[in-house]
Scaffold this active site. Sequence first.
Site, short mmCIF file in Angstrom:
data_model
loop_
_atom_site.label_atom_id
_atom_site.label_comp_id
_atom_site.label_asym_id
_atom_site.label_seq_id
_atom_site.Cartn_x
_atom_site.Cartn_y
_atom_site.Cartn_z
N GLU A 269 1.07 -1.33 0.27
CA GLU A 269 0.06 -0.19 0.10
C GLU A 269 0.84 1.55 -0.13
O GLU A 269 0.71 2.06 0.67
CB GLU A 269 -0.50 0.02 1.53
CG GLU A 269 -1.54 -1.40 1.92
CD GLU A 269 -2.25 -1.21 2.93
OE1 GLU A 269 -1.47 -0.39 3.83
OE2 GLU A 269 -4.22 -1.34 2.87
N TYR A 313 6.11 18.52 11.19
CA TYR A 313 7.54 17.19 11.54
C TYR A 313 8.49 17.36 11.59
O TYR A 313 9.13 17.09 11.86
CB TYR A 313 7.14 15.89 10.68
CG TYR A 313 5.81 15.58 10.17
CD1 TYR A 313 5.32 15.10 11.03
CD2 TYR A 313 5.23 15.97 8.88
CE1 TYR A 313 3.90 14.09 10.42
CE2 TYR A 313 3.70 15.22 8.51
CZ TYR A 313 3.14 15.00 9.33
OH TYR A 313 2.50 13.36 9.67
N CYS A 341 0.92 33.90 11.41
CA CYS A 341 1.10 34.05 12.47
C CYS A 341 1.49 33.31 13.59
O CYS A 341 0.70 32.59 14.23
CB CYS A 341 0.71 35.34 12.38
SG CYS A 341 1.60 36.49 13.89
C1 LIG Z 1 -2.51 1.93 6.88
C2 LIG Z 1 -1.77 2.96 5.73
N1 LIG Z 1 -1.22 2.12 4.54
C3 LIG Z 1 -0.04 2.70 3.57
C4 LIG Z 1 0.28 3.87 3.91
C5 LIG Z 1 0.89 4.73 2.87
O1 LIG Z 1 2.21 4.97 4.04
P1 LIG Z 1 2.93 5.93 2.68
O2 LIG Z 1 2.24 6.88 2.42
O3 LIG Z 1 4.09 6.46 3.88
O4 LIG Z 1 3.48 5.24 1.99
C6 LIG Z 1 0.10 4.97 5.49
C7 LIG Z 1 -0.08 5.77 5.95
O5 LIG Z 1 -0.89 6.63 6.30
C8 LIG Z 1 -1.58 3.31 6.36
O6 LIG Z 1 -2.25 3.96 7.37
N1 LIG Z 2 -0.47 8.41 8.88
C1 LIG Z 2 0.39 7.36 7.85
C2 LIG Z 2 1.83 8.77 8.36
C3 LIG Z 2 1.50 9.63 7.09
C4 LIG Z 2 3.06 10.68 7.47
C5 LIG Z 2 2.43 11.61 6.38
N2 LIG Z 2 1.02 12.90 6.47
C6 LIG Z 2 3.52 12.81 6.01
O1 LIG Z 2 3.10 14.28 5.82
O2 LIG Z 2 5.18 12.17 6.60
C7 LIG Z 2 1.55 6.63 8.43
O3 LIG Z 2 0.71 6.15 9.56
O4 LIG Z 2 2.37 6.06 8.09
#
Ligand SMILES: Cc1ncc(COP(=O)(O)O)c(C=O)c1O
Ligand SMILES: N[C@H](CCC[C@H](N)C(=O)O)C(=O)O
Length: 412
Positions: A269, A313, A341
Amino acid sequence: MTRDPAVRRLDDWGAPELRDLANEYGTPLYVLDLDRVARNFERVQAAFPNAAVHYAAKANAGRAVLSRLATEGAGVECASAGEVERALEAGFAGEDVLYTAVNPPAADLDTVVALARDRPELTITAGARDTVDRLAERGYDGRLCLRVHPGTGAGHGESVATGGDASFGVPAADVPALLEDASDRGFDVVGVHAHTGSGLSNEDRESHLAVVETLASVAERTTVDLEFVDVGGGFGVPYRPEEPPLDLDPIAEATREALAHLDVDLVVEPGRYLVADAGVLLTTVNTVKPAGEQGTFAGVDAGMTTLLRPALYDAFHHVRSLEPDTADREETAVTVVGPVCESTDVLAEGRRLPEPDRGDRLAIGNAGAYGIEMANQYTSRPRPAVVALEHGEDRIVRRRETTEDITAMEEP
Ligand SMILES: Cc1ncc(COP(=O)(O)O)c(C=O)c1O
Ligand SMILES: N[C@H](CCC[C@H](N)C(=O)O)C(=O)O
């Protein structure tokens, strides 16, 4: 299958073309190369030849991205009912959809269960026994996958090392019993899933493998005949110019080996990996101010409402000047700040860039993932437009918001 191993770095984009787009459509502007998205999808397919690749829509759920990936033959992983609806509208079929129900609101379950009635091939992933119960209460007995909490995670920062966070998934030790229970209750139990975290680098290979092995041991211990093991996403991209690309092959090979003794299909995924380097954010300098020993502040028209990742982040995004006449300018340390701001409204700190001038166009790299998707309207700032590049043409795929868009839902 053709394979394009190259990472698309910010410097690989043509400055004159990006300047033209900024002139034509204004800034701040997201530019997204859909052909690059398609090539990134091919790269994942080439590394995981027999796997089903479900694009994690949360990285960028724009209709143009979803419909291009649907055309390319990808599946989709959705994090909400809204993403499921958008994915179906963009052309994905029910069988392409994995809905990961993380602490799902009742309305999400109602919507997805209703959609699944006409689309029995859709799969719902539950991350708690309670979610399984709530699905049963709604009369759902369709395809069910369970999210495993593997206990370890990794990622570009602690806050995204999701696998270590117990709020996601069922403890691995409890999963086999819950799979059998759900099967006995009439669900079509089809898979197990886990997600290590987001932004995995080459150093995170072992952590990812540990998660895959946890999934393998769960699949070994269950008496339920599983169709697939879904090892999640998280594959990272280099954000710094000197950072090496992620080598997908050893990850794919180790994943295959860890699951080889099981008669299951593999699901991955990826979100970021497909879209990050396909996007840049264009912005214009509007304020130039000396920053003392720190060099110069460049105030720009994009900020934490346009690209939240640096503020949220402390994420690094590479910045480049698009101006053609910078040879005669001194390089200096430039801190790029937004118009909000908030002292965290800093897109980049102390970068070596030509001394900025008002009106300069800057490009911010790797903006295709979690860019427009996490944009917001804080301080009544309309979200930017998105331009897509596809087959040699450019077109607006999301128009620039206006103040009227912000107030449209309000009642006096
Ligand atoms: C369940 C699940 N699958 C896939 C992803 C995709 O993560 P990435 O964009 O780092 O491949 C995430 C991150 O948000 C996730 O929570
Ligand atoms: N929900 C994702 C993280 C998303 C991080 C993303 N929002 C970024 O900007 O790095 C996870 O569970 O791995």
